[in-house]
Design an enzyme around this catalytic site. Structure first.
Site, mmCIF file in Angstrom:
data_model
loop_
_atom_site.group_PDB
_atom_site.id
_atom_site.type_symbol
_atom_site.label_atom_id
_atom_site.label_comp_id
_atom_site.label_asym_id
_atom_site.label_seq_id
_atom_site.Cartn_x
_atom_site.Cartn_y
_atom_site.Cartn_z
ATOM 1 N N SER A 68 0.829 -1.201 0.000
ATOM 2 C CA SER A 68 0.000 0.000 0.000
ATOM 3 C C SER A 68 0.859 1.244 0.000
ATOM 4 O O SER A 68 0.371 2.337 -0.254
ATOM 5 C CB SER A 68 -0.860 0.043 1.258
ATOM 6 O OG SER A 68 -1.467 -1.179 1.483
ATOM 7 N N HIS A 123 -1.437 -2.453 -6.860
ATOM 8 C CA HIS A 123 -2.130 -2.167 -5.601
ATOM 9 C C HIS A 123 -3.637 -2.266 -5.787
ATOM 10 O O HIS A 123 -4.242 -1.417 -6.445
ATOM 11 C CB HIS A 123 -1.713 -0.772 -5.111
ATOM 12 C CG HIS A 123 -2.305 -0.422 -3.797
ATOM 13 N ND1 HIS A 123 -2.713 0.851 -3.478
ATOM 14 C CD2 HIS A 123 -2.577 -1.181 -2.708
ATOM 15 C CE1 HIS A 123 -3.200 0.848 -2.253
ATOM 16 N NE2 HIS A 123 -3.134 -0.362 -1.774
ATOM 17 N N GLU A 150 -3.894 0.253 -8.773
ATOM 18 C CA GLU A 150 -2.809 1.207 -9.057
ATOM 19 C C GLU A 150 -1.608 0.412 -9.571
ATOM 20 O O GLU A 150 -1.249 -0.628 -8.994
ATOM 21 C CB GLU A 150 -2.403 1.961 -7.783
ATOM 22 C CG GLU A 150 -3.420 3.003 -7.353
ATOM 23 C CD GLU A 150 -2.979 3.740 -6.096
ATOM 24 O OE1 GLU A 150 -3.064 4.978 -6.071
ATOM 25 O OE2 GLU A 150 -2.580 3.085 -5.119
ATOM 26 N N ASN A 181 -3.763 6.224 -1.460
ATOM 27 C CA ASN A 181 -3.475 6.300 -0.019
ATOM 28 C C ASN A 181 -2.885 7.644 0.387
ATOM 29 O O ASN A 181 -3.047 8.074 1.530
ATOM 30 C CB ASN A 181 -2.553 5.160 0.414
ATOM 31 C CG ASN A 181 -3.331 3.873 0.627
ATOM 32 O OD1 ASN A 181 -4.526 3.895 0.864
ATOM 33 N ND2 ASN A 181 -2.654 2.749 0.517
HETATM 34 N N1 3HC Z 1 -16.415 -9.511 -0.817
HETATM 35 C C1 3HC Z 1 -17.064 -9.676 -1.973
HETATM 36 N N2 3HC Z 1 -18.128 -8.941 -2.345
HETATM 37 C C2 3HC Z 1 -18.566 -8.036 -1.469
HETATM 38 C C3 3HC Z 1 -17.928 -7.798 -0.231
HETATM 39 C C4 3HC Z 1 -16.822 -8.597 0.078
HETATM 40 N N3 3HC Z 1 -16.162 -8.435 1.215
HETATM 41 N N4 3HC Z 1 -18.582 -6.818 0.419
HETATM 42 C C5 3HC Z 1 -19.577 -6.427 -0.388
HETATM 43 N N5 3HC Z 1 -19.565 -7.151 -1.519
HETATM 44 C C6 3HC Z 1 -20.447 -6.984 -2.664
HETATM 45 C C7 3HC Z 1 -21.827 -7.442 -2.376
HETATM 46 O O1 3HC Z 1 -21.989 -8.803 -2.682
HETATM 47 C C8 3HC Z 1 -22.631 -6.575 -3.302
HETATM 48 O O2 3HC Z 1 -22.574 -7.119 -4.614
HETATM 49 P P1 3HC Z 1 -23.774 -6.964 -5.702
HETATM 50 O O3 3HC Z 1 -23.753 -5.530 -6.107
HETATM 51 O O4 3HC Z 1 -23.357 -7.913 -6.764
HETATM 52 O O5 3HC Z 1 -25.021 -7.340 -5.013
HETATM 53 C C9 3HC Z 1 -21.887 -5.249 -3.312
HETATM 54 O O6 3HC Z 1 -20.544 -5.569 -2.933
HETATM 55 C C10 3HC Z 1 -22.456 -4.261 -2.338
HETATM 56 O O7 3HC Z 1 -22.435 -4.871 -1.053
HETATM 57 P P2 3HC Z 1 -23.546 -4.702 0.083
HETATM 58 O O8 3HC Z 1 -24.866 -4.358 -0.528
HETATM 59 O O9 3HC Z 1 -23.480 -5.879 1.017
HETATM 60 O O10 3HC Z 1 -22.989 -3.569 0.987
HETATM 61 P P3 3HC Z 1 -22.686 -2.080 0.637
HETATM 62 O O11 3HC Z 1 -23.545 -1.545 -0.440
HETATM 63 O O12 3HC Z 1 -22.692 -1.446 1.977
HETATM 64 O O13 3HC Z 1 -21.186 -2.123 0.082
HETATM 65 C C11 3HC Z 1 -18.842 -2.045 0.295
HETATM 66 C C12 3HC Z 1 -20.118 -2.658 0.832
HETATM 67 C C13 3HC Z 1 -18.612 -2.535 -1.124
HETATM 68 C C14 3HC Z 1 -17.703 -2.535 1.195
HETATM 69 C C15 3HC Z 1 -18.997 -0.477 0.318
HETATM 70 O O14 3HC Z 1 -19.377 -0.071 1.597
HETATM 71 C C16 3HC Z 1 -17.746 0.245 -0.086
HETATM 72 O O15 3HC Z 1 -17.401 0.328 -1.254
HETATM 73 N N6 3HC Z 1 -17.016 0.790 0.928
HETATM 74 C C17 3HC Z 1 -15.791 1.545 0.696
HETATM 75 C C18 3HC Z 1 -14.634 0.595 0.550
HETATM 76 C C19 3HC Z 1 -13.355 1.341 0.269
HETATM 77 O O16 3HC Z 1 -13.264 2.559 0.279
HETATM 78 N N7 3HC Z 1 -12.304 0.559 0.042
HETATM 79 C C20 3HC Z 1 -10.995 1.090 -0.212
HETATM 80 C C21 3HC Z 1 -10.161 0.834 0.993
HETATM 81 S S1 3HC Z 1 -8.544 1.481 0.772
HETATM 82 C C22 3HC Z 1 -7.684 0.152 0.245
HETATM 83 O O17 3HC Z 1 -8.160 -0.940 0.097
HETATM 84 C C23 3HC Z 1 -6.253 0.410 -0.018
HETATM 85 C C24 3HC Z 1 -5.401 -0.187 1.031
HETATM 86 O O18 3HC Z 1 -4.063 0.016 0.691
HETATM 87 C C25 3HC Z 1 -5.648 0.380 2.382
#
Ligand code: 3HC
Length: 293
Positions: free
Chosen positions: A121, A142, A154, A193
């Protein structure tokens, strides 16, 4: 140069499992390496839960699920990566651990054109590449959590990454995996990030100084800015140890005070309150590890 079809993933935590899953769903033959049998089994279970969820949501047929599952092999020996064309490491965000692992992968890969990618990251790719005999074939890829859901990868070339390596991995990420790329310079934090982490740390400082509760900080950003998750929920999803490690790498590079992990974050990590995977971070989670990807 041949298309990438044989992939290795080292580490089957939430990121590694997600990367292995998307590669298997895209038709690749995937070898997943974990440290021991128990960790490998936990990684396999993580992927099965995610594949089942995709079937339940109508994103995948039962046959596609079985085919993807059949393309995944779990092992505990890095030596089994010898015939891979691309190996992605997704182990803990620790420079020494990653550098040592990448050196070992380099020695094992039989094909001199095989590529080693790090899902770091924040650690500069150059630092990971320079201990190998193939610095031209080392690159950053990434992914974002949850990997099966978020479309971005990325791509980070170091000073020594060859143009062929960049082209090959970009074709793989966009063509085979169907994801979208952003190219980033080899600077700690890359693009996303570098913007996200100071925001998450600012939210921690708000709680630390008593400006608002975690629930209200998160409600503020969800209801006021239409973010899918508030910053503290997101930090809990990423893992507070990972957030702290990314912040440390960024601070080490730039000495920017806004990147320095606040004492509250350090204390929570020391206390084992790591977020979702531990059952408690800024919020409590009845099922530890739920929803992490
Ligand atoms: N694994 C697989 N699929 C998942 C999942 C998981 N852990 N969580 C959610 N999903 C899928 C669901 O199945 C659903 O799919 P569909 O559209 O086909 O039905 C879709 O994602 C939406 O899920 P939900 O309806 O259950 O829940 P939400 O609408 O609340 O979405 C979320 C959940 C996708 C996690 C959403 O809240 C989100 O996008 N959050 C922000 C995540 C984010 O910002 N991530 C970046 C983090 S930074 C990073 O990773 C970099 C690192 O270096 C730190």
């Amino acid at each position: 140069m041949s298309e990438i079809e044989r992939v290795g993933v080292v580490g089957a935590g939430q990121m590694g499992a997600g990367i292995a899953e998307v590669c298997a769903r895209a038709g690749c033959d995937v070898v997943v390496v974990e440290q021991g049998g128990e960790a490998a089994e936990a990684g396999r279970e993580r992927i099965r839960v995610s594949l089942d969820r995709a079937v339940d949501r109508g994103r995948l047929t039962g046959a596609e699920r079985s085919a993807a599952d059949g393309r995944l092999r779990f092992v505990t020996d890095v030596g089994e990566l010898a015939d891979r064309q691309l190996v992605v490491e997704a182990v803990i965000e620790d420079e020494l651990v990653k550098a040592d692992l990448i050196t070992r992968i380099d020695k094992v890969l039989a094909d001199p054109s095989a590529i080693i990618a790090s899902n770091t990251s924040s650690i500069p790719i150059m630092k990971l590449a320079h201990g190998t005999d193939r610095p031209g074939n080392v690159i950053g890829l990434h992914f974002f959590n949850p990997v099966p859901v978020l479309p971005l990868v990325e791509v980070i070339g170091s000073l020594t990454t060859s143009p062929q390596t960049r082209e090959r991995v970009e074709a793989f990420v966009t063509g085979t995996l169907g994801k979208q790329i952003v190219r980033a310079a080899d600077r700690a934090g890359f693009v996303v990030n570098a913007l996200l982490v100071p925001y998450l740390l600012a939210a921690v400082r708000m709680v630390e100084t008593g400006r608002a509760t975690p629930a209200d900080v998160d409600r503020g950003m969800k209801l006021g800015c239409a973010h899918p998750m508030g910053p503290l929920e997101l930090a809990d999803l990423i893992g507070l140890d990972t957030v702290a490690a990314i912040a440390e790498s960024m601070y080490a590079e730039d000495r920017e005070p806004l990147y320095s992990p606040p004492p509250l974050l350090r204390r929570m990590v020391q206390a084992g309150l790591l977020g979702r995977k531990a059952g408690r971070g800024f919020h409590a989670y009845p099922e530890p590890g739920a929803g992490g990807g």
